[in-house]
Write a protein that holds these residues in place. Structure first.
Motif, PDB file in Angstrom:
ATOM      1  N   LEU A   1      -0.704   8.086  -7.245  1.00 15.92           N
ATOM      2  CA  LEU A   1      -1.388   6.794  -7.252  1.00 15.92           C
ATOM      3  C   LEU A   1      -1.122   5.963  -5.999  1.00 15.92           C
ATOM      4  N   PRO A   2       0.139   5.812  -5.549  1.00 13.45           N
ATOM      5  CA  PRO A   2       0.357   5.058  -4.309  1.00 13.45           C
ATOM      6  C   PRO A   2      -0.347   5.685  -3.110  1.00 13.45           C
ATOM      7  N   LEU A   3      -0.407   7.015  -3.060  1.00 10.98           N
ATOM      8  CA  LEU A   3      -1.106   7.681  -1.961  1.00 10.98           C
ATOM      9  C   LEU A   3      -2.592   7.355  -1.984  1.00 10.98           C
ATOM     10  N   ILE A   4      -3.186   7.342  -3.178  1.00 10.51           N
ATOM     11  CA  ILE A   4      -4.597   6.985  -3.294  1.00 10.51           C
ATOM     12  C   ILE A   4      -4.818   5.556  -2.814  1.00 10.51           C
ATOM     13  N   PHE A   5      -3.920   4.663  -3.190  1.00  4.87           N
ATOM     14  CA  PHE A   5      -4.030   3.258  -2.801  1.00  4.87           C
ATOM     15  C   PHE A   5      -3.961   3.111  -1.277  1.00  4.87           C
ATOM     16  N   VAL A   6      -3.009   3.780  -0.640  1.00  9.32           N
ATOM     17  CA  VAL A   6      -2.846   3.691   0.815  1.00  9.32           C
ATOM     18  C   VAL A   6      -4.045   4.309   1.525  1.00  9.32           C
ATOM     19  N   ALA A   7      -4.461   5.489   1.083  1.00  9.75           N
ATOM     20  CA  ALA A   7      -5.576   6.177   1.734  1.00  9.75           C
ATOM     21  C   ALA A   7      -6.874   5.389   1.579  1.00  9.75           C
ATOM     22  N   TRP A   8      -7.071   4.768   0.419  1.00 13.33           N
ATOM     23  CA  TRP A   8      -8.283   3.969   0.216  1.00 13.33           C
ATOM     24  C   TRP A   8      -8.319   2.799   1.199  1.00 13.33           C
ATOM     25  N   GLN A   9      -7.183   2.150   1.400  1.00 14.96           N
ATOM     26  CA  GLN A   9      -7.156   1.056   2.363  1.00 14.96           C
ATOM     27  C   GLN A   9      -7.393   1.558   3.783  1.00 14.96           C
ATOM     28  N   MET A  10      -6.854   2.717   4.098  1.00 13.32           N
ATOM     29  CA  MET A  10      -7.072   3.304   5.416  1.00 13.32           C
ATOM     30  C   MET A  10      -8.555   3.552   5.653  1.00 13.32           C
TER      31      MET A  10
END
Length: 213
Positions: A76-85
């Motif tokens: 989940l944190p990876l999805i959050f970071v990648a989405w912002q990227m």
């Protein structure tokens, strides 16, 4: 006075040209922080390298053998970071208040940093500023799209399908943080291979289920 300003400007320029390596940055944060560290503390410490650094920090635990179901939490944190990227207009990560205030024990963080530091230091000898080609936000969005796809694959319960995408994201994060164009291309290629492998596993599983049913 003019000499003082010139010296300060040169110091800031040198700090940008030779940013602190992630292993030392994390260790210094643990040594200078209080009994607890928040995710916001991490984001502030990493400044404009936060996208790449957060990809590394959240991808690395997925490379360690973990209990079943852990990828749901770590993905989940990876999805959050990648989405912002992919979607953000800014070069730094934004954390909502609840996520930014999430704190963990500094003692636990210190143990984690010590555990991954040898791996980080080996990676830091290979990844260095060179051939950086992401000059605009559009190019970064393309990398963000690949990172988001890999993060979703990590989140899914795919047998043997999580380690390689996590490794690819760690390489991409490191390369993005250090402005290493060659490393970024290598990470992207590993990511594409991992997606093909994950797709093959899903197709094979679907074929088996169809045959059984």
């Amino acid at each position: 006075m003019t000499d003082t300003f010139a010296t300060a400007a040169l110091t800031r320029t040198d700090a940008r040209s030779h940013p602190q390596q992630l292993s030392q940055l994390l260790r210094n944060l643990s040594l200078t922080a209080g009994p607890k560290i928040t995710l916001r503390d991490l984001a502030v410490a990493m400044e404009d390298r936060s996208f790449g650094a957060f990809l590394v920090v959240f991808a690395l635990p997925n490379l360690i053998p973990l209990p079943p179901g852990s990828t749901f939490i770590l993905g989940l944190p990876l999805i959050f970071v990648a989405w912002q990227m992919l979607a953000s207009r800014h070069a730094r990560i934004w954390l909502p208040k609840r996520m930014g205030d999430y704190a963990f024990e500094n003692a636990t963080f210190f143990v984690f940093v010590n555990r991954i530091s040898p791996w980080l230091q080996r990676a830091e000898t290979l990844i260095k500023p060179r051939g950086w080609f992401l000059g605009g936000r559009l190019a970064e969005r393309v990398i963000g799209l690949l990172a988001l796809t890999l993060a979703i694959v990590i989140f899914l319960p795919i047998p043997l399908g999580n380690w390689l995408p996590a490794f690819a994201l760690a390489v991409i994060g490191f390369a993005h943080m250090e402005r290493d164009g060659l490393g970024l291309v290598a990470g992207a290629l590993i990511g594409v291979v991992s997606l093909i492998l994950a797709g093959t596993i899903i197709a094979a599983a679907a074929a088996v289920l169809t045959f059984v049913v």
